[in-house]
Design a protein around this motif. Structure first.
Motif, PDB file in Angstrom:
ATOM      1  N   SER A  34       0.827  -1.211   0.000  1.00  0.00           N
ATOM      2  CA  SER A  34       0.000   0.000   0.000  1.00  0.00           C
ATOM      3  C   SER A  34       0.859   1.258   0.000  1.00  0.00           C
ATOM      4  O   SER A  34       2.055   1.219   0.301  1.00  0.00           O
ATOM      5  CB  SER A  34      -0.930   0.018   1.220  1.00  0.00           C
ATOM      6  OG  SER A  34      -0.175   0.074   2.418  1.00  0.00           O
ATOM      7  N   ILE A  35       0.238   2.381  -0.326  1.00  0.00           N
ATOM      8  CA  ILE A  35       0.895   3.683  -0.247  1.00  0.00           C
ATOM      9  C   ILE A  35       1.191   3.986   1.216  1.00  0.00           C
ATOM     10  O   ILE A  35       0.331   3.765   2.088  1.00  0.00           O
ATOM     11  CB  ILE A  35      -0.024   4.782  -0.825  1.00  0.00           C
ATOM     12  CG1 ILE A  35      -0.468   4.451  -2.256  1.00  0.00           C
ATOM     13  CG2 ILE A  35       0.667   6.144  -0.764  1.00  0.00           C
ATOM     14  CD1 ILE A  35       0.615   4.429  -3.276  1.00  0.00           C
ATOM     15  N   ALA A  90       3.290  -3.440  -7.546  1.00  0.00           N
ATOM     16  CA  ALA A  90       1.946  -3.941  -7.260  1.00  0.00           C
ATOM     17  C   ALA A  90       1.092  -2.896  -6.548  1.00  0.00           C
ATOM     18  O   ALA A  90      -0.131  -2.862  -6.716  1.00  0.00           O
ATOM     19  CB  ALA A  90       2.027  -5.210  -6.416  1.00  0.00           C
ATOM     20  N   VAL A  91       1.734  -2.028  -5.755  1.00  0.00           N
ATOM     21  CA  VAL A  91       1.006  -0.976  -5.044  1.00  0.00           C
ATOM     22  C   VAL A  91       0.289  -0.056  -6.032  1.00  0.00           C
ATOM     23  O   VAL A  91      -0.834   0.396  -5.791  1.00  0.00           O
ATOM     24  CB  VAL A  91       1.966  -0.169  -4.146  1.00  0.00           C
ATOM     25  CG1 VAL A  91       1.253   1.026  -3.524  1.00  0.00           C
ATOM     26  CG2 VAL A  91       2.565  -1.059  -3.073  1.00  0.00           C
ATOM     27  N   PRO A 124      10.162  -2.426  -9.885  1.00  0.00           N
ATOM     28  CA  PRO A 124       9.353  -3.013 -10.956  1.00  0.00           C
ATOM     29  C   PRO A 124       9.137  -4.507 -10.770  1.00  0.00           C
ATOM     30  O   PRO A 124       9.868  -5.182 -10.037  1.00  0.00           O
ATOM     31  CB  PRO A 124      10.181  -2.718 -12.214  1.00  0.00           C
ATOM     32  CG  PRO A 124      11.588  -2.660 -11.726  1.00  0.00           C
ATOM     33  CD  PRO A 124      11.515  -2.063 -10.346  1.00  0.00           C
ATOM     34  N   PHE A 125       8.123  -5.021 -11.470  1.00  0.00           N
ATOM     35  CA  PHE A 125       7.806  -6.437 -11.382  1.00  0.00           C
ATOM     36  C   PHE A 125       8.990  -7.322 -11.777  1.00  0.00           C
ATOM     37  O   PHE A 125       9.152  -8.426 -11.272  1.00  0.00           O
ATOM     38  CB  PHE A 125       6.609  -6.768 -12.269  1.00  0.00           C
ATOM     39  CG  PHE A 125       5.294  -6.310 -11.703  1.00  0.00           C
ATOM     40  CD1 PHE A 125       4.947  -6.571 -10.387  1.00  0.00           C
ATOM     41  CD2 PHE A 125       4.381  -5.628 -12.495  1.00  0.00           C
ATOM     42  CE1 PHE A 125       3.724  -6.159  -9.864  1.00  0.00           C
ATOM     43  CE2 PHE A 125       3.160  -5.224 -11.996  1.00  0.00           C
ATOM     44  CZ  PHE A 125       2.827  -5.485 -10.678  1.00  0.00           C
ATOM     45  N   THR A 199       2.667   7.316 -13.705  1.00  0.00           N
ATOM     46  CA  THR A 199       1.791   7.949 -14.695  1.00  0.00           C
ATOM     47  C   THR A 199       1.101   6.901 -15.568  1.00  0.00           C
ATOM     48  O   THR A 199      -0.083   7.037 -15.905  1.00  0.00           O
ATOM     49  CB  THR A 199       2.594   8.923 -15.565  1.00  0.00           C
ATOM     50  OG1 THR A 199       3.196   9.924 -14.719  1.00  0.00           O
ATOM     51  CG2 THR A 199       1.702   9.610 -16.599  1.00  0.00           C
ATOM     52  N   GLU A 200       1.823   5.852 -15.916  1.00  0.00           N
ATOM     53  CA  GLU A 200       1.230   4.776 -16.723  1.00  0.00           C
ATOM     54  C   GLU A 200       0.074   4.112 -15.969  1.00  0.00           C
ATOM     55  O   GLU A 200      -0.988   3.846 -16.546  1.00  0.00           O
ATOM     56  CB  GLU A 200       2.294   3.744 -17.077  1.00  0.00           C
ATOM     57  CG  GLU A 200       3.340   4.244 -18.068  1.00  0.00           C
ATOM     58  CD  GLU A 200       4.508   3.285 -18.215  1.00  0.00           C
ATOM     59  OE1 GLU A 200       4.541   2.265 -17.477  1.00  0.00           O
ATOM     60  OE2 GLU A 200       5.384   3.543 -19.046  1.00  0.00           O
ATOM     61  N   ALA A 201       0.289   3.834 -14.684  1.00  0.00           N
ATOM     62  CA  ALA A 201      -0.774   3.245 -13.874  1.00  0.00           C
ATOM     63  C   ALA A 201      -1.959   4.201 -13.746  1.00  0.00           C
ATOM     64  O   ALA A 201      -3.125   3.785 -13.825  1.00  0.00           O
ATOM     65  CB  ALA A 201      -0.242   2.882 -12.489  1.00  0.00           C
ATOM     66  N   LEU A 202      -1.666   5.482 -13.565  1.00  0.00           N
ATOM     67  CA  LEU A 202      -2.704   6.497 -13.476  1.00  0.00           C
ATOM     68  C   LEU A 202      -3.563   6.509 -14.740  1.00  0.00           C
ATOM     69  O   LEU A 202      -4.802   6.543 -14.687  1.00  0.00           O
ATOM     70  CB  LEU A 202      -2.055   7.862 -13.252  1.00  0.00           C
ATOM     71  CG  LEU A 202      -2.923   9.113 -13.415  1.00  0.00           C
ATOM     72  CD1 LEU A 202      -4.063   9.114 -12.418  1.00  0.00           C
ATOM     73  CD2 LEU A 202      -2.073  10.370 -13.272  1.00  0.00           C
ATOM     74  N   GLU A 203      -2.915   6.468 -15.893  1.00  0.00           N
ATOM     75  CA  GLU A 203      -3.640   6.502 -17.159  1.00  0.00           C
ATOM     76  C   GLU A 203      -4.512   5.257 -17.328  1.00  0.00           C
ATOM     77  O   GLU A 203      -5.625   5.335 -17.859  1.00  0.00           O
ATOM     78  CB  GLU A 203      -2.658   6.642 -18.304  1.00  0.00           C
ATOM     79  CG  GLU A 203      -1.985   8.015 -18.337  1.00  0.00           C
ATOM     80  CD  GLU A 203      -0.861   8.092 -19.364  1.00  0.00           C
ATOM     81  OE1 GLU A 203      -0.453   7.029 -19.878  1.00  0.00           O
ATOM     82  OE2 GLU A 203      -0.392   9.218 -19.632  1.00  0.00           O
TER      83      GLU A 203
END
Length: 208
Positions: A34-35, A90-91, A124-125, A199-203
């Motif tokens: 989590s954040i 993952a978060v 990263p994963f 940003t990618e996750a946000l999009e």
């Protein structure tokens, strides 16, 4: 917003951490799930504080979230600690509270990452086996005394759980987590690449 550190508002095992956090010079955190609380939005905090359902009631959830929001004033103090965070990828991908909550949360991460006193990096994963696979942890370092130049307190490692926490300050314990932190740092994306990954996750949540 004033700091809220009353023991009546916090579990006993966590109240000590908040007082130590207040006096820390640097805060280093690895989070796989989590954040971190200092970077959470209210909506995100409400979701994670409510889990698992039935552990605490709605009034207690609200009280703990209010404390968490007040703690964040630490980052806007005239002389804030340096906060360095490494987040497992993952978060960023876990849908906490739905797309709207995640969009707000990830936008907040991007904004905060531009602060001079905050560094956010993403593991990263494809990082492979790494030093943080056991648990989340926080390393606190404290200011030096003016005359001796020695830390006012020795470094401390904090590891929490649903019902308690470990406070580790033996040199061998701290050294183990320092090694874990260094390994995570070697595997994590740099700040610019991390911001791009956020940003990618946000999009993706914005398009969902």
């Amino acid at each position: 917003m004033p700091r809220v550190t009353s023991a009546a508002r916090l579990p006993n095992w966590f109240g000590l951490y908040v007082s130590l956090e207040d006096s820390a010079r640097t805060i280093r955190q690895y989070e796989p799930e989590s954040i971190p609380g200092l970077l959470q939005t209210r909506a995100y905090a409400e979701e994670v504080t409510s889990a698992p359902r039935g552990l605490i009631n709605g009034q207690e959830v609200e009280r703990r979230v209010n404390v968490r929001m007040a703690r964040q004033s630490l980052l806007t103090n005239p002389r804030p600690p340096h906060l360095s965070v490494i987040l497992n990828e993952a978060v960023l991908r876990r849908k906490v509270g739905g797309p709207k909550v995640m969009v707000e949360q990830l936008m907040h991460l991007i904004d905060v990452s531009r602060s001079l006193s905050v560094m956010i990096r993403v593991l990263p994963f494809d990082a492979g086996a790494h030093g943080g696979m056991t648990s989340a942890f926080t390393i606190l370092d404290f200011p030096q005394a003016a005359r001796s130049k020695e830390p006012l307190e020795p470094p401390l490692v904090y590891v929490d759980s649903l019902t308690g926490a470990l406070y580790l300050n033996k040199p061998s314990e701290v050294q183990a987590y320092e090694l874990a932190w260094d390994d995570l740092g070697n595997r994590a994306l740099d700040e610019d690449a991390s911001r791009k990954r956020i940003t990618e996750a946000l999009e993706e949540f914005g398009n969902g």
